[in-house]
Scaffold this active site. Structure first.
Site, PDB file in Angstrom:
ATOM      1  N   CYS A   1      -4.739   3.149  -3.554  1.00  0.00           N
ATOM      2  CA  CYS A   1      -3.476   3.385  -2.820  1.00  0.00           C
ATOM      3  C   CYS A   1      -2.441   2.308  -3.106  1.00  0.00           C
ATOM      4  CB  CYS A   1      -3.713   3.492  -1.319  1.00  0.00           C
ATOM      5  SG  CYS A   1      -4.813   4.812  -0.860  1.00  0.00           S
TER       6      CYS A   1
ATOM      7  N   ASP B   1       3.310  -4.862   7.430  1.00  0.00           N
ATOM      8  CA  ASP B   1       2.069  -4.097   7.442  1.00  0.00           C
ATOM      9  C   ASP B   1       0.923  -5.105   7.556  1.00  0.00           C
ATOM     10  OD1 ASP B   1      -0.270  -2.828   6.799  1.00  0.00           O
ATOM     11  OD2 ASP B   1       0.441  -1.942   4.931  1.00  0.00           O
TER      12      ASP B   1
ATOM     13  N   HIS C   1       0.864  -1.179   0.000  1.00  0.00           N
ATOM     14  CA  HIS C   1       0.000   0.000   0.000  1.00  0.00           C
ATOM     15  C   HIS C   1       0.904   1.234   0.000  1.00  0.00           C
ATOM     16  CE1 HIS C   1      -2.795   2.880   2.014  1.00  0.00           C
ATOM     17  NE2 HIS C   1      -3.777   2.093   1.580  1.00  0.00           N
TER      18      HIS C   1
ATOM     19  N   LYS D   1     -10.236  -1.031  10.726  1.00  0.00           N
ATOM     20  CA  LYS D   1     -10.430  -2.179   9.825  1.00  0.00           C
ATOM     21  C   LYS D   1     -10.737  -3.444  10.625  1.00  0.00           C
ATOM     22  CE  LYS D   1      -7.096  -0.471   6.441  1.00  0.00           C
ATOM     23  NZ  LYS D   1      -7.793   0.081   5.281  1.00  0.00           N
TER      24      LYS D   1
ATOM     25  N   GLN E   1      -4.389  -5.539   6.615  1.00  0.00           N
ATOM     26  CA  GLN E   1      -5.369  -6.539   6.157  1.00  0.00           C
ATOM     27  C   GLN E   1      -5.136  -7.880   6.860  1.00  0.00           C
ATOM     28  OE1 GLN E   1      -7.821  -5.549   4.277  1.00  0.00           O
ATOM     29  NE2 GLN E   1      -6.949  -3.564   3.734  1.00  0.00           N
TER      30      GLN E   1
HETATM   31  N1  PMP Z   1      -1.838  -0.967   4.559  1.00  0.00           N
HETATM   32  C1  PMP Z   1      -2.799  -1.637   3.929  1.00  0.00           C
HETATM   33  C2  PMP Z   1      -2.496  -2.993   3.347  1.00  0.00           C
HETATM   34  C3  PMP Z   1      -4.070  -1.091   3.838  1.00  0.00           C
HETATM   35  O1  PMP Z   1      -5.039  -1.773   3.214  1.00  0.00           O
HETATM   36  C4  PMP Z   1      -4.320   0.190   4.396  1.00  0.00           C
HETATM   37  C5  PMP Z   1      -5.687   0.833   4.289  1.00  0.00           C
HETATM   38  N2  PMP Z   1      -6.324   0.660   3.079  1.00  0.00           N
HETATM   39  C6  PMP Z   1      -3.275   0.838   5.056  1.00  0.00           C
HETATM   40  C7  PMP Z   1      -2.057   0.227   5.113  1.00  0.00           C
HETATM   41  C8  PMP Z   1      -3.456   2.184   5.666  1.00  0.00           C
HETATM   42  O2  PMP Z   1      -4.363   2.165   6.718  1.00  0.00           O
HETATM   43  P1  PMP Z   1      -4.883   3.514   7.390  1.00  0.00           P
HETATM   44  O3  PMP Z   1      -5.387   4.360   6.269  1.00  0.00           O
HETATM   45  O4  PMP Z   1      -5.961   3.070   8.317  1.00  0.00           O
HETATM   46  O5  PMP Z   1      -3.726   4.138   8.091  1.00  0.00           O
END
Ligand code: PMP
Length: 431
Positions: free
Chosen positions: A389, A200, A123, A226, A203
Site C-alpha cells: 500500500c 497519519d 500509505h 495495530k 505506525q
Molecule cells: N497508514 C499507515 C502508515 C498504515 O501502515 C496503515 C495500515 N497498513 C494504514 C494507514 C491503514 O490502516 P487501516 O487499514 O487499519 O485503516
C-alpha cells in the site's frame, strides 16, 4: 530468552501456534498486531455478555455497554494528551478517519486552485482520499519528499509548503521506512502558511508517546488493531474548533439531535461523526490494549505481577538489540541487500537506533520480494512482501516490491536471528 519477554509472550496466545509445522515467527506487526489475553477476554465478554447497543436504550445492559464505550474514549484522550474526550471520534479504522477529514473538512473548505501537500512516504490511505477530494474541488496535490535516509526532507519545507497550501497530510512513521519523522518542524511551518496538518499515526502511535497538547497536529489518526486491540475500529483526533465547523461525513442514527422529514440538526461532538451502530466491541478493547502499551512504556498499574519499569526495560533493550542486529546482519550476513529507511545515512552524530523502529523493508538484490516471503513462510516466518500500500514510494525507490519484517514488543532477538538464517537460505535458493 529474557524471562520477562517470555512472560509477555505467554499473554499473546497467537504467538504459541505453529505454521507449516514450525513455531510461528510473526513479523507482520505493522499490518496487524497480535492481541494480549486481556484484550481477548474483554472482546469475549463484550460479545458474550455485555452485548447491547450503545447510546440508545433505557435498560441496564445498554447503560453498561455505553459506559465501557465512553470509558475507552476517555482512555484514548488521556493516552494521546487530548484535552477533551469530545476530540476523539471513533471510526472504522485509520483509513476511515483520513477519509472523514478529506470528505468533510476538504469538501467544506477546499476550493479550486488550493494545494494539498502529501508525504512521499504516505500509505495509500493517506494519498487516495486526497486525490478524490482534489479531483472533486479542483485542488492540486504536491509531494513532500523524503531524504535518502528516509525522513521528511526539511530543506524542502519552504519550497513545497507555501502560501496556497491548505492541507498537509503526512505520516508519523511510514509503514515502509520505519523512520520517526520530524513532525514539529513540519507542523509549525505548515501553520505559519495557514495550512492544517493531518498526521497519519497508524505506525507512530504504536512506537512513540504522543502528546497532542504539545504536538499541535490538527488531526491525528490511527487503527485499533495495530495497537493490540480489536479489528474494524480506529480513532480520529481533531481539534475542537475544526471538528465543530466540519459538516457530518455520514448520516444516520446516533449522530442527530432532531430529525424531521425536511431537516435534521446534529448531535454535539463526538457523536456528530459517529453515524450508525459503532464497533463498540473493538472500541472497548482499546482500554486493555492501552493498558498493555502503558505497561511496556513503564507506566500504569502493574500488568504482569512485577513492576512495569521492568517490562519497559526488557522490551526496549530487546528492540534496540534487534535494530542494531538487523542492520548489521542484513548487510554482512545476508549480503547484497538494499534496505529502505536507513536514518544513519543522514546522521553524523545522532544514534540511528533512536530514529528507527524495528521495521525493516528491503530486497535481496536480483530477487523478487514475494519469492523471498514464500520461502520464509515455509519456515514458519510471517513477513509482508510486494507494494504494501505504498506504490508511489516504492516506485520512487526504483522497485516494484520489498520484503518487510516488522517486529512487535513480544518479538525476540532469537526470532531476528532465525529470520536472517531464513534469508540466507532464500538467497541461496534464488541466486
Ligand atoms: N497508514 C499507515 C502508515 C498504515 O501502515 C496503515 C495500515 N497498513 C494504514 C494507514 C491503514 O490502516 P487501516 O487499514 O487499519 O485503516
Amino acid at each position: 530468552m529474557n524471562s520477562i519477554l517470555e512472560k509477555i509472550r505467554e499473554q499473546f496466545p497467537a504467538l504459541s501456534q505453529n505454521s507449516h509445522g514450525r513455531q510461528l515467527i510473526y513479523l507482520d506487526n505493522a499490518a496487524t498486531a497480535q492481541k494480549p489475553q486481556t484484550v481477548l477476554d474483554l472482546i469475549s465478554k463484550m460479545n458474550g455478555k455485555i452485548n447491547a447497543n450503545v447510546h440508545r436504550a433505557m435498560y441496564e445492559l445498554s447503560d453498561i455497554a455505553t459506559e465501557i464505550y465512553e470509558e475507552a474514549r476517555c482512555g484514548v484522550a488521556q493516552f494521546i494528551g487530548a484535552s477533551r474526550k469530545e476530540n476523539i471520534i471513533f471510526t472504522s479504522g485509520c483509513t476511515a478517519a483520513i477519509n472523514l477529514v478529506a470528505q468533510s473538512y476538504g469538501a467544506e473548505f477546499l476550493k479550486k486552485g488550493d494545494i494539498i501537500v502529501i508525504g512521499a512516504d504516505n500509505h495509500h490511505s493517506n494519498i487516495v482520499p486526497w486525490q478524490l477530494i482534489a479531483q472533486r474541488v479542483g485542488a492540486e496535490i504536491k509531494v513532500l519528499p523524503v531524504t535518502k535516509g528516509g525522513e521528511y526532507d526539511l530543506k524542502e519545507l519552504e519550497s513545497i509548503i507555501t502560501e496556497g497550501v491548505k492541507i498537509v497530510a503526512i505520516s508519523h512513521i511510514s509503514n515502509i521506512l520505519g523512520v520517526i519523522n520530524p513532525l514539529d518542524a513540519i507542523i509549525s511551518h505548515s501553520h505559519s502558511v495557514g495550512a492544517v496538518v493531518l498526521v497519519d499515526g497508524a505506525q507512530g502511535i504504536v512506537h512513540q508517546d504522543i502528546n497532542l497538547s504539545s504536538l499541535d497536529a490538527d488531526f491525528y489518526t490511527f487503527s485499533t488493531h495495530k495497537l493490540y486491540g480489536g479489528t474494524g475500529h480506529g480513532v480520529l483526533y481533531g481539534k475542537t474548533e475544526l471538528l465543530e465547523k466540519m459538516p457530518p461525513f455520514m448520516g444516520g442514527g446516533d449522530m442527530v439531535d432532531t430529525v424531521t422529514y425536511k431537516k435534521t440538526t446534529y448531535a454535539p461532538l463526538p457523536l456528530k461523526f459517529e453515524a450508525g451502530t459503532p464497533n463498540f466491541v473493538s472500541a472497548a478493547s482499546l482500554s486493555p490494549a492501552i493498558k498493555f502499551v502503558e505497561a511496556i512504556r513503564g507506566r500504569g498499574s502493574s500488568w504482569l505481577s512485577g513492576s512495569n519499569k521492568n517490562l519497559q526495560q526488557a522490551v526496549e533493550a530487546e528492540q534496540k538489540k534487534i535494530i542494531e542486529y538487523m542492520f548489521h546482519a542484513l548487510d554482512n550476513e545476508v549480503g547484497d541487500v538494499e534496505i529502505y529507511g536507513r536514518p544513519g545515512e543522514d546522521l553524523e552524530n545522532e544514534s540511528f537506533v533512536d530514529k528507527k523502529i524495528a521495521l525493516f523493508s528491503f530486497n535481496i538484490k536480483g530477487t523478487n520480494s514475494s519469492d523471498v516471503a514464500q520461502i520464509l513462510d515455509q519456515l514458519g516466518i510471517a513477513v509482508r512482501s510486494g507494494l504494501m500500500c505504498a506504490e508511489p514510494l516504492l516506485n520512487s525507490l526504483g522497485v516494484t516490491g520489498a520484503v518487510r519484517a516488522s517486529f512487535g514488543p513480544y518479538n525476540t532477538i532469537d526470532e531476528a536471528r532465525q529470520l536472517i538464517e531464513g534469508l540466507k537460505r532464500a538467497k541461496k535458493m534464488l541466486y
